[in-house]
Write a protein that holds these residues in place. Structure first.
Motif, PDB file in Angstrom:
ATOM      1  N   PHE A   1      23.553 -34.192-122.285  1.00 29.99           N
ATOM      2  CA  PHE A   1      22.656 -33.987-123.023  1.00 29.99           C
ATOM      3  C   PHE A   1      22.443 -35.611-123.992  1.00 29.99           C
ATOM      4  CE2 PHE A   1      25.856 -30.694-122.973  1.00 29.99           C
ATOM      5  CZ  PHE A   1      24.799 -29.528-123.497  1.00 29.99           C
ATOM      6  N   THR A   2      21.103 -35.453-123.996  1.00 24.84           N
ATOM      7  CA  THR A   2      20.782 -36.079-125.399  1.00 24.84           C
ATOM      8  C   THR A   2      20.123 -36.230-127.306  1.00 24.84           C
ATOM      9  OG1 THR A   2      18.155 -35.853-124.788  1.00 24.84           O
ATOM     10  CG2 THR A   2      18.443 -37.040-123.634  1.00 24.84           C
TER      11      THR A   2
ATOM     12  N   GLY B   1      30.199 -38.893-125.090  1.00 26.98           N
ATOM     13  CA  GLY B   1      30.766 -39.908-124.935  1.00 26.98           C
ATOM     14  C   GLY B   1      30.358 -41.669-124.184  1.00 26.98           C
ATOM     15  N   GLN B   2      30.165 -40.597-122.886  1.00 29.60           N
ATOM     16  CA  GLN B   2      29.939 -41.106-121.844  1.00 29.60           C
ATOM     17  C   GLN B   2      28.703 -41.571-121.530  1.00 29.60           C
ATOM     18  OE1 GLN B   2      31.430 -39.020-118.122  1.00 29.60           O
ATOM     19  NE2 GLN B   2      32.545 -37.754-119.815  1.00 29.60           N
TER      20      GLN B   2
ATOM     21  N   GLU C   1      27.159 -39.913-115.849  1.00 32.80           N
ATOM     22  CA  GLU C   1      27.343 -39.593-115.921  1.00 32.80           C
ATOM     23  C   GLU C   1      27.194 -38.126-115.083  1.00 32.80           C
ATOM     24  OE1 GLU C   1      27.157 -36.869-120.079  1.00 32.80           O
ATOM     25  OE2 GLU C   1      29.131 -36.036-120.296  1.00 32.80           O
ATOM     26  N   ILE C   2      25.459 -38.023-115.424  1.00 31.84           N
ATOM     27  CA  ILE C   2      24.619 -37.070-115.009  1.00 31.84           C
ATOM     28  C   ILE C   2      24.734 -37.802-113.251  1.00 31.84           C
ATOM     29  CG2 ILE C   2      22.174 -36.940-114.202  1.00 31.84           C
ATOM     30  CD1 ILE C   2      21.264 -37.230-116.804  1.00 31.84           C
ATOM     31  N   LEU C   3      25.303 -38.667-112.722  1.00 32.14           N
ATOM     32  CA  LEU C   3      25.160 -38.924-111.076  1.00 32.14           C
ATOM     33  C   LEU C   3      26.857 -38.423-110.952  1.00 32.14           C
ATOM     34  CD1 LEU C   3      23.837 -42.228-110.747  1.00 32.14           C
ATOM     35  CD2 LEU C   3      23.084 -40.105-110.232  1.00 32.14           C
TER      36      LEU C   3
ATOM     37  N   TYR D   1      17.777 -43.714-125.006  1.00 29.75           N
ATOM     38  CA  TYR D   1      18.514 -42.396-124.659  1.00 29.75           C
ATOM     39  C   TYR D   1      19.259 -43.093-123.584  1.00 29.75           C
ATOM     40  CZ  TYR D   1      16.643 -39.856-128.463  1.00 29.75           C
ATOM     41  OH  TYR D   1      16.427 -39.222-130.019  1.00 29.75           O
ATOM     42  N   VAL D   2      17.717 -43.287-122.711  1.00 30.26           N
ATOM     43  CA  VAL D   2      18.968 -43.456-120.651  1.00 30.26           C
ATOM     44  C   VAL D   2      19.626 -44.332-120.886  1.00 30.26           C
ATOM     45  CG1 VAL D   2      17.785 -43.540-118.679  1.00 30.26           C
ATOM     46  CG2 VAL D   2      16.623 -41.678-120.077  1.00 30.26           C
ATOM     47  N   ALA D   3      19.386 -45.430-121.593  1.00 32.60           N
ATOM     48  CA  ALA D   3      20.892 -46.118-121.315  1.00 32.60           C
ATOM     49  C   ALA D   3      22.413 -45.847-122.199  1.00 32.60           C
ATOM     50  CB  ALA D   3      19.918 -47.979-121.479  1.00 32.60           C
TER      51      ALA D   3
END
Lengths: 129, 437
Positions: B37-38, B62-63, B68-70, B53-55
């Motif tokens: 989630f963003t 909280g991760q 987290e995606i990877l 957001y991405v960084a």
């Protein structure tokens, strides 16, 4: 709202099943004198759910290609392109491909899925909102 | 993709939609689907803001978002994620016994009510409704979805009767409510754009139930219209399990018209010569009782009578200003007092007026494709070659795009002034009441 997930709802349904099924006739409790009602359920009938298996994960992402798939909704493309930049800078051993899924945002795009499948790729789908 | 193509995948979505996406994953048989989630929103943000957001972190876990995606893409599946088989969906037939107050509280908390007092749907009251139709209680009337992408829940004649009782309807209202239910038009659609619905009755049922076609027709000034509308609203919520904010109701701001959708009669006495009532336009006989449904309703705009000197400019602006050009549906509610100018302008049938609106209410190509709703809903089809959108994408910047494709005209109102309205509403279908008696 978000704290009440599916498990909680299933538990609630079980609780109601165990404690709330009772005779249908109206009764009058001695303590309050208020009439009691047994009523019919106003909800519809949900379809059955069959669980589907998720895809096995690769042990290592090195050399793999992650497809960043945009569904053309609310800036999702911009978010994915920033993810692509982050991956290039921080995980250069992972290849990336940006793609725009065909059709309406909820439409299937089997041609793209077959392309990703054929390359052994992985996918990040961002849905802007 | 996960199950059909074996592609490891992660869905990324704004945090405010957490409940919705978990519900959807469950409906699709993958309750443990891996998601990230963003912060909300993504729309309207600059590339620099989205880079943050991405960084940054997933606001729910909280991760760090990208690690987290990877991890979601590479961590082996656990037992829960590998499970198959059926998921039970228990449903009680009866609720109680309980006091009326306790039942009200329970229904309110489950969002089975509209947060207003309901009539407890006892078996006796429901049976009285069911005596008004020849159809069996367990006959399936139809199915509804919260939105087009969500699962379809079915509902029976008895389900409709239960909601009719709750709304305060009398047994004589039941065939009309059942016909509305048979339209399968959802009056409580869960779009984030907060939509509602309308229903128009024509034929002998109007006299039979004393439905309103005059002053205040769209408001709560008529018993039959009020209870039929409320029953339709409750039914639309409850046949999909209740209208629960965040789960099955997503209207960003809500819509005050969605509590009780407007249910009224066409003012047939006010139709000018040559203008047919809407049920006749849809192929029914004038003496048949029919309900016609409209949905996707979001707003209403009113104006006074058109002037001979500039009616074209005013009509284009009045209709074109209501809602973004992605919404290609409009309902013109014309009071009998303002029909005379339309006849003077050459609209001696409803169809001529409808055709004029479809051809002349336009938006320049440049502005059409800059509209965010158009981008969301039409850009994908356009890029895939779907017409007319693909062709519209190739037009010069100032070319007019005639974007309306669902326009209807209904005559209604009490003629207290020369006013009428245009409504963001799309015609859905018409149902004959005789089929549900």
């Amino acid at each position: 709202m978000r704290a009440y997930g599916t498990t909680a709802r299933l538990l609630l349904a079980l609780f109601i099943t165990l404690c709330c099924q009772a005779p249908q006739a109206q009764e009058t409790p001695a303590n309050t004198g208020e009439p009691l009602f047994t009523v019919l359920n106003p909800t519809g009938f949900p379809p059955p759910i069959e669980r589907k298996s998720m895809a096995p994960r690769p042990a290592d992402l090195s050399g793999k290609t992650i497809y960043l798939v945009d569904v053309t909704f609310n800036n999702g493309d911009v978010l994915l392109l920033e993810m692509q930049k982050w991956l290039a800078a921080n995980r250069p051993e992972i290849r990336t491909e940006f793609r725009v899924k065909k059709g309406f945002y909820a439409a299937d795009d089997p041609e793209l899925w077959r392309e990703i499948q054929a390359t052994g790729g992985l996918m990040i789908m961002a849905i802007g909102h | 993709m996960e199950s059909n193509y074996g592609i490891p995948a992660v869905g990324v979505i704004v945090d405010v939609l957490e409940d919705l996406v978990h519900d959807k994953a469950m409906e699709d048989g993958m309750p443990a689907l891996r998601l990230a989630f963003t912060p909300t929103p993504v729309g309207g943000k600059t590339p620099e803001e989205l880079a943050e957001y991405v960084a940054g972190k997933d606001p729910l876990t909280g991760q760090d978002l990208m690690p987290e995606i990877l991890d979601h893409l590479s961590r082996p599946l656990n037992e829960e994620e590998s499970r198959t088989g059926s998921i039970a969906r228990p449903r009680l037939e009866l609720i109680g016994p309980a006091t009326a107050a306790a039942l009200q509280q329970q229904f309110d908390e489950k969002f089975w009510s509209d947060q207003l007092p309901i009539i407890p749907p006892t078996e006796e009251r429901v049976a009285a409704m069911l005596r008004q139709t020849s159809h069996k209680p367990d006959e399936v009337v139809g199915a509804m979805r919260v939105t087009g992408e969500r699962e379809a829940w079915s509902y029976s004649v008895e389900t409709v009767a239960v909601n009719a009782v709750m709304a305060g309807a009398a047994p004589e209202h039941f065939p009309a409510i059942l016909a509305l239910a048979a339209s399968r038009t959802n009056a409580k659609s869960s779009s984030t754009s907060s939509m509602t619905a309308m229903a128009v009755f024509n034929g002998p049922i109007v006299e039979e139930l004393q439905l309103n076609s005059g002053t205040g027709a769209l408001g709560l000034y008529n018993k039959a219209g009020a209870v039929i509308g409320r029953a339709w609203s409750l039914l639309s919520s409850n046949v999909t399990g209740g209208s629960v904010p965040g789960h099955t109701y997503m209207g960003v701001q809500g819509n005050p018209m969605s509590a009780v959708p407007a249910v009224f009669a066409e003012n047939v006495a006010g139709l000018p010569e040559g203008w047919n009532p809407i049920h006749v336009q849809k192929g029914f006989a004038a003496d048949e009782s029919v309900v016609s449904t409209f949905s996707g309703c979001q707003s209403q705009n009113t104006m006074m009578v058109l002037q001979d000197e500039d009616w074209q400019w005013v009509l284009q602006r009045f209709i074109g200003a209501l809602g973004p050009p992605n919404r290609s549906e409009k309902l013109l509610l014309v009071d009998p007092a303002v029909t005379a100018p339309f006849l003077r302008f050459g609209f001696d049938t409803k169809e001529k007026l409808i055709d004029w609106v479809k051809q002349n209410v336009t938006v320049p190509k440049r502005h059409y494709w800059l509209d965010q709703e158009v981008i969301n809903y039409k850009m994908g089809p356009a890029l895939s070659g779907v017409e007319p959108f693909a062709g519209w994408l190739k037009l010069p910047d100032d070319a007019p795009i005639p974007y309306l494709n669902n326009v209807e005209v209904v005559v209604v109102g009490g003629s207290g002034n020369v006013r009428w309205s245009v409504n963001e509403c799309g015609y859905r279908n018409s149902v004959r009441l005789a089929d549900w008696r």
